[in-house]
Design an enzyme around this catalytic site. Sequence first.
Site: not given
Length: 430
Positions: A191-192
């Site tokens: 998850h960026c």
Amino acid sequence: MEGRIYTTPPPPQLSDSNRRIIETTTPSKRVYQAWKGSNRFFLGGRLIFGPDVRSLAVTVGLIVIPVIFFAAFDSQRLVDEFQHHLGNFIVSVAVVFTIYVLLLLFLTSGRDPGIVPRNAYPPEPDEDGSNLSSDWAGSQGGPPSLPPTKDVLVNGVVVKVKYCHTCMLYRPPRCSHCSICNNCVERFDHHCPWVGQCIGKRNYRFFFMFVSSTTLLCLYVFSFCWVNLRKIMQAYDCNIWRAFLKSPVSGILIIYTFIAAWFVGGLTAFHLYLICTNQTTYENFRYRYDGKMNPYNRGCIQNIKEIFFSKVPISKNKFRAKVKEDSTTFTSSRSMGRTMSPDLAKTSVDIEMGGGGKRQAVNAEEFEEIQSQIESVIGSERCPTEPAHTSWGGSAHKGNWEISPDLQMLAAEFGMETGIKEREKIQGTL
């Protein structure tokens, strides 16, 4: 009285109160409006972001602001120094390249990354147990239960897939549950927070293109800021420090783009290694395929083709499709509550109480208790020779029974008023 035949009265109509409840709680909604994940939707469900979508504003600012300064302060000298409109071309390339990077950013963050749809109910346990994990001991003689893992064969290698209690499904290989977005994502990479979205099967290609393009943009601005300083040094016959003083924006952009290029450049190199070895960031940190065989690695060329030259899978979610919430809670109350909706435990029922029209929230357990008590009072009249006894809502007397006003109002709300009045008439004639 023994010879009389009593017919069941026709089912009563729902009251205005319950009809309003049904109309307000079971409207036709769309999937994105009833979504159980933590995603944020825009443009009527056409764009899906993570819960940290606000971080996009920071990312856009870090990209756009330096280019604006470059075009505003360095462009004039570049236009003057380079002939044949080459200076205008240099500045135009920076602006167009920035727009391209922003497009990749929104293609990464504003689309479904590969979310696996949730199940409404847990899957049934396999009776044969052929694909159960070898390290699961079973339910020890109890009722069948779902094993925590299953064995799946991938390219001749046995891979364990886990059961997700939130999504109520066995995750496909390379799928993982994102705790931030609260979804299971296929080929989950990470998850960026910079793009405000999970990176998965459907947007990993665009994520890599975004990171690599941002690296090239940083190097582009960095290079022409140095060219601008060199032109100043030649024009004024001064050293680099005096050139910094004459064009401080160029100096600041050189420092900024140098740091940014190291960050996004290192990220580009790392993901290029992951692509060539067909790994994800999650797998690289968790499983360390360097010490054992990677079942997904098909060779560098095939791995690159899989990422860049394969068709992007179609989303398994139709966010704009219409759904209708289950209304069996109210229809079951109309039929004496014999069968209850499986979602009743999560539903609260509004009941309109007596004189003042005041509404009171009743949870599922209280709702079942009320119905069972009403049924017990009504059911006791099946034997007309015995007086009914109840201790809820008032006391009963020998020979006849009384229902408190509260019970009568509740019975009326749940469609039992006609049946109770009929039984009162029967009891009065006995």
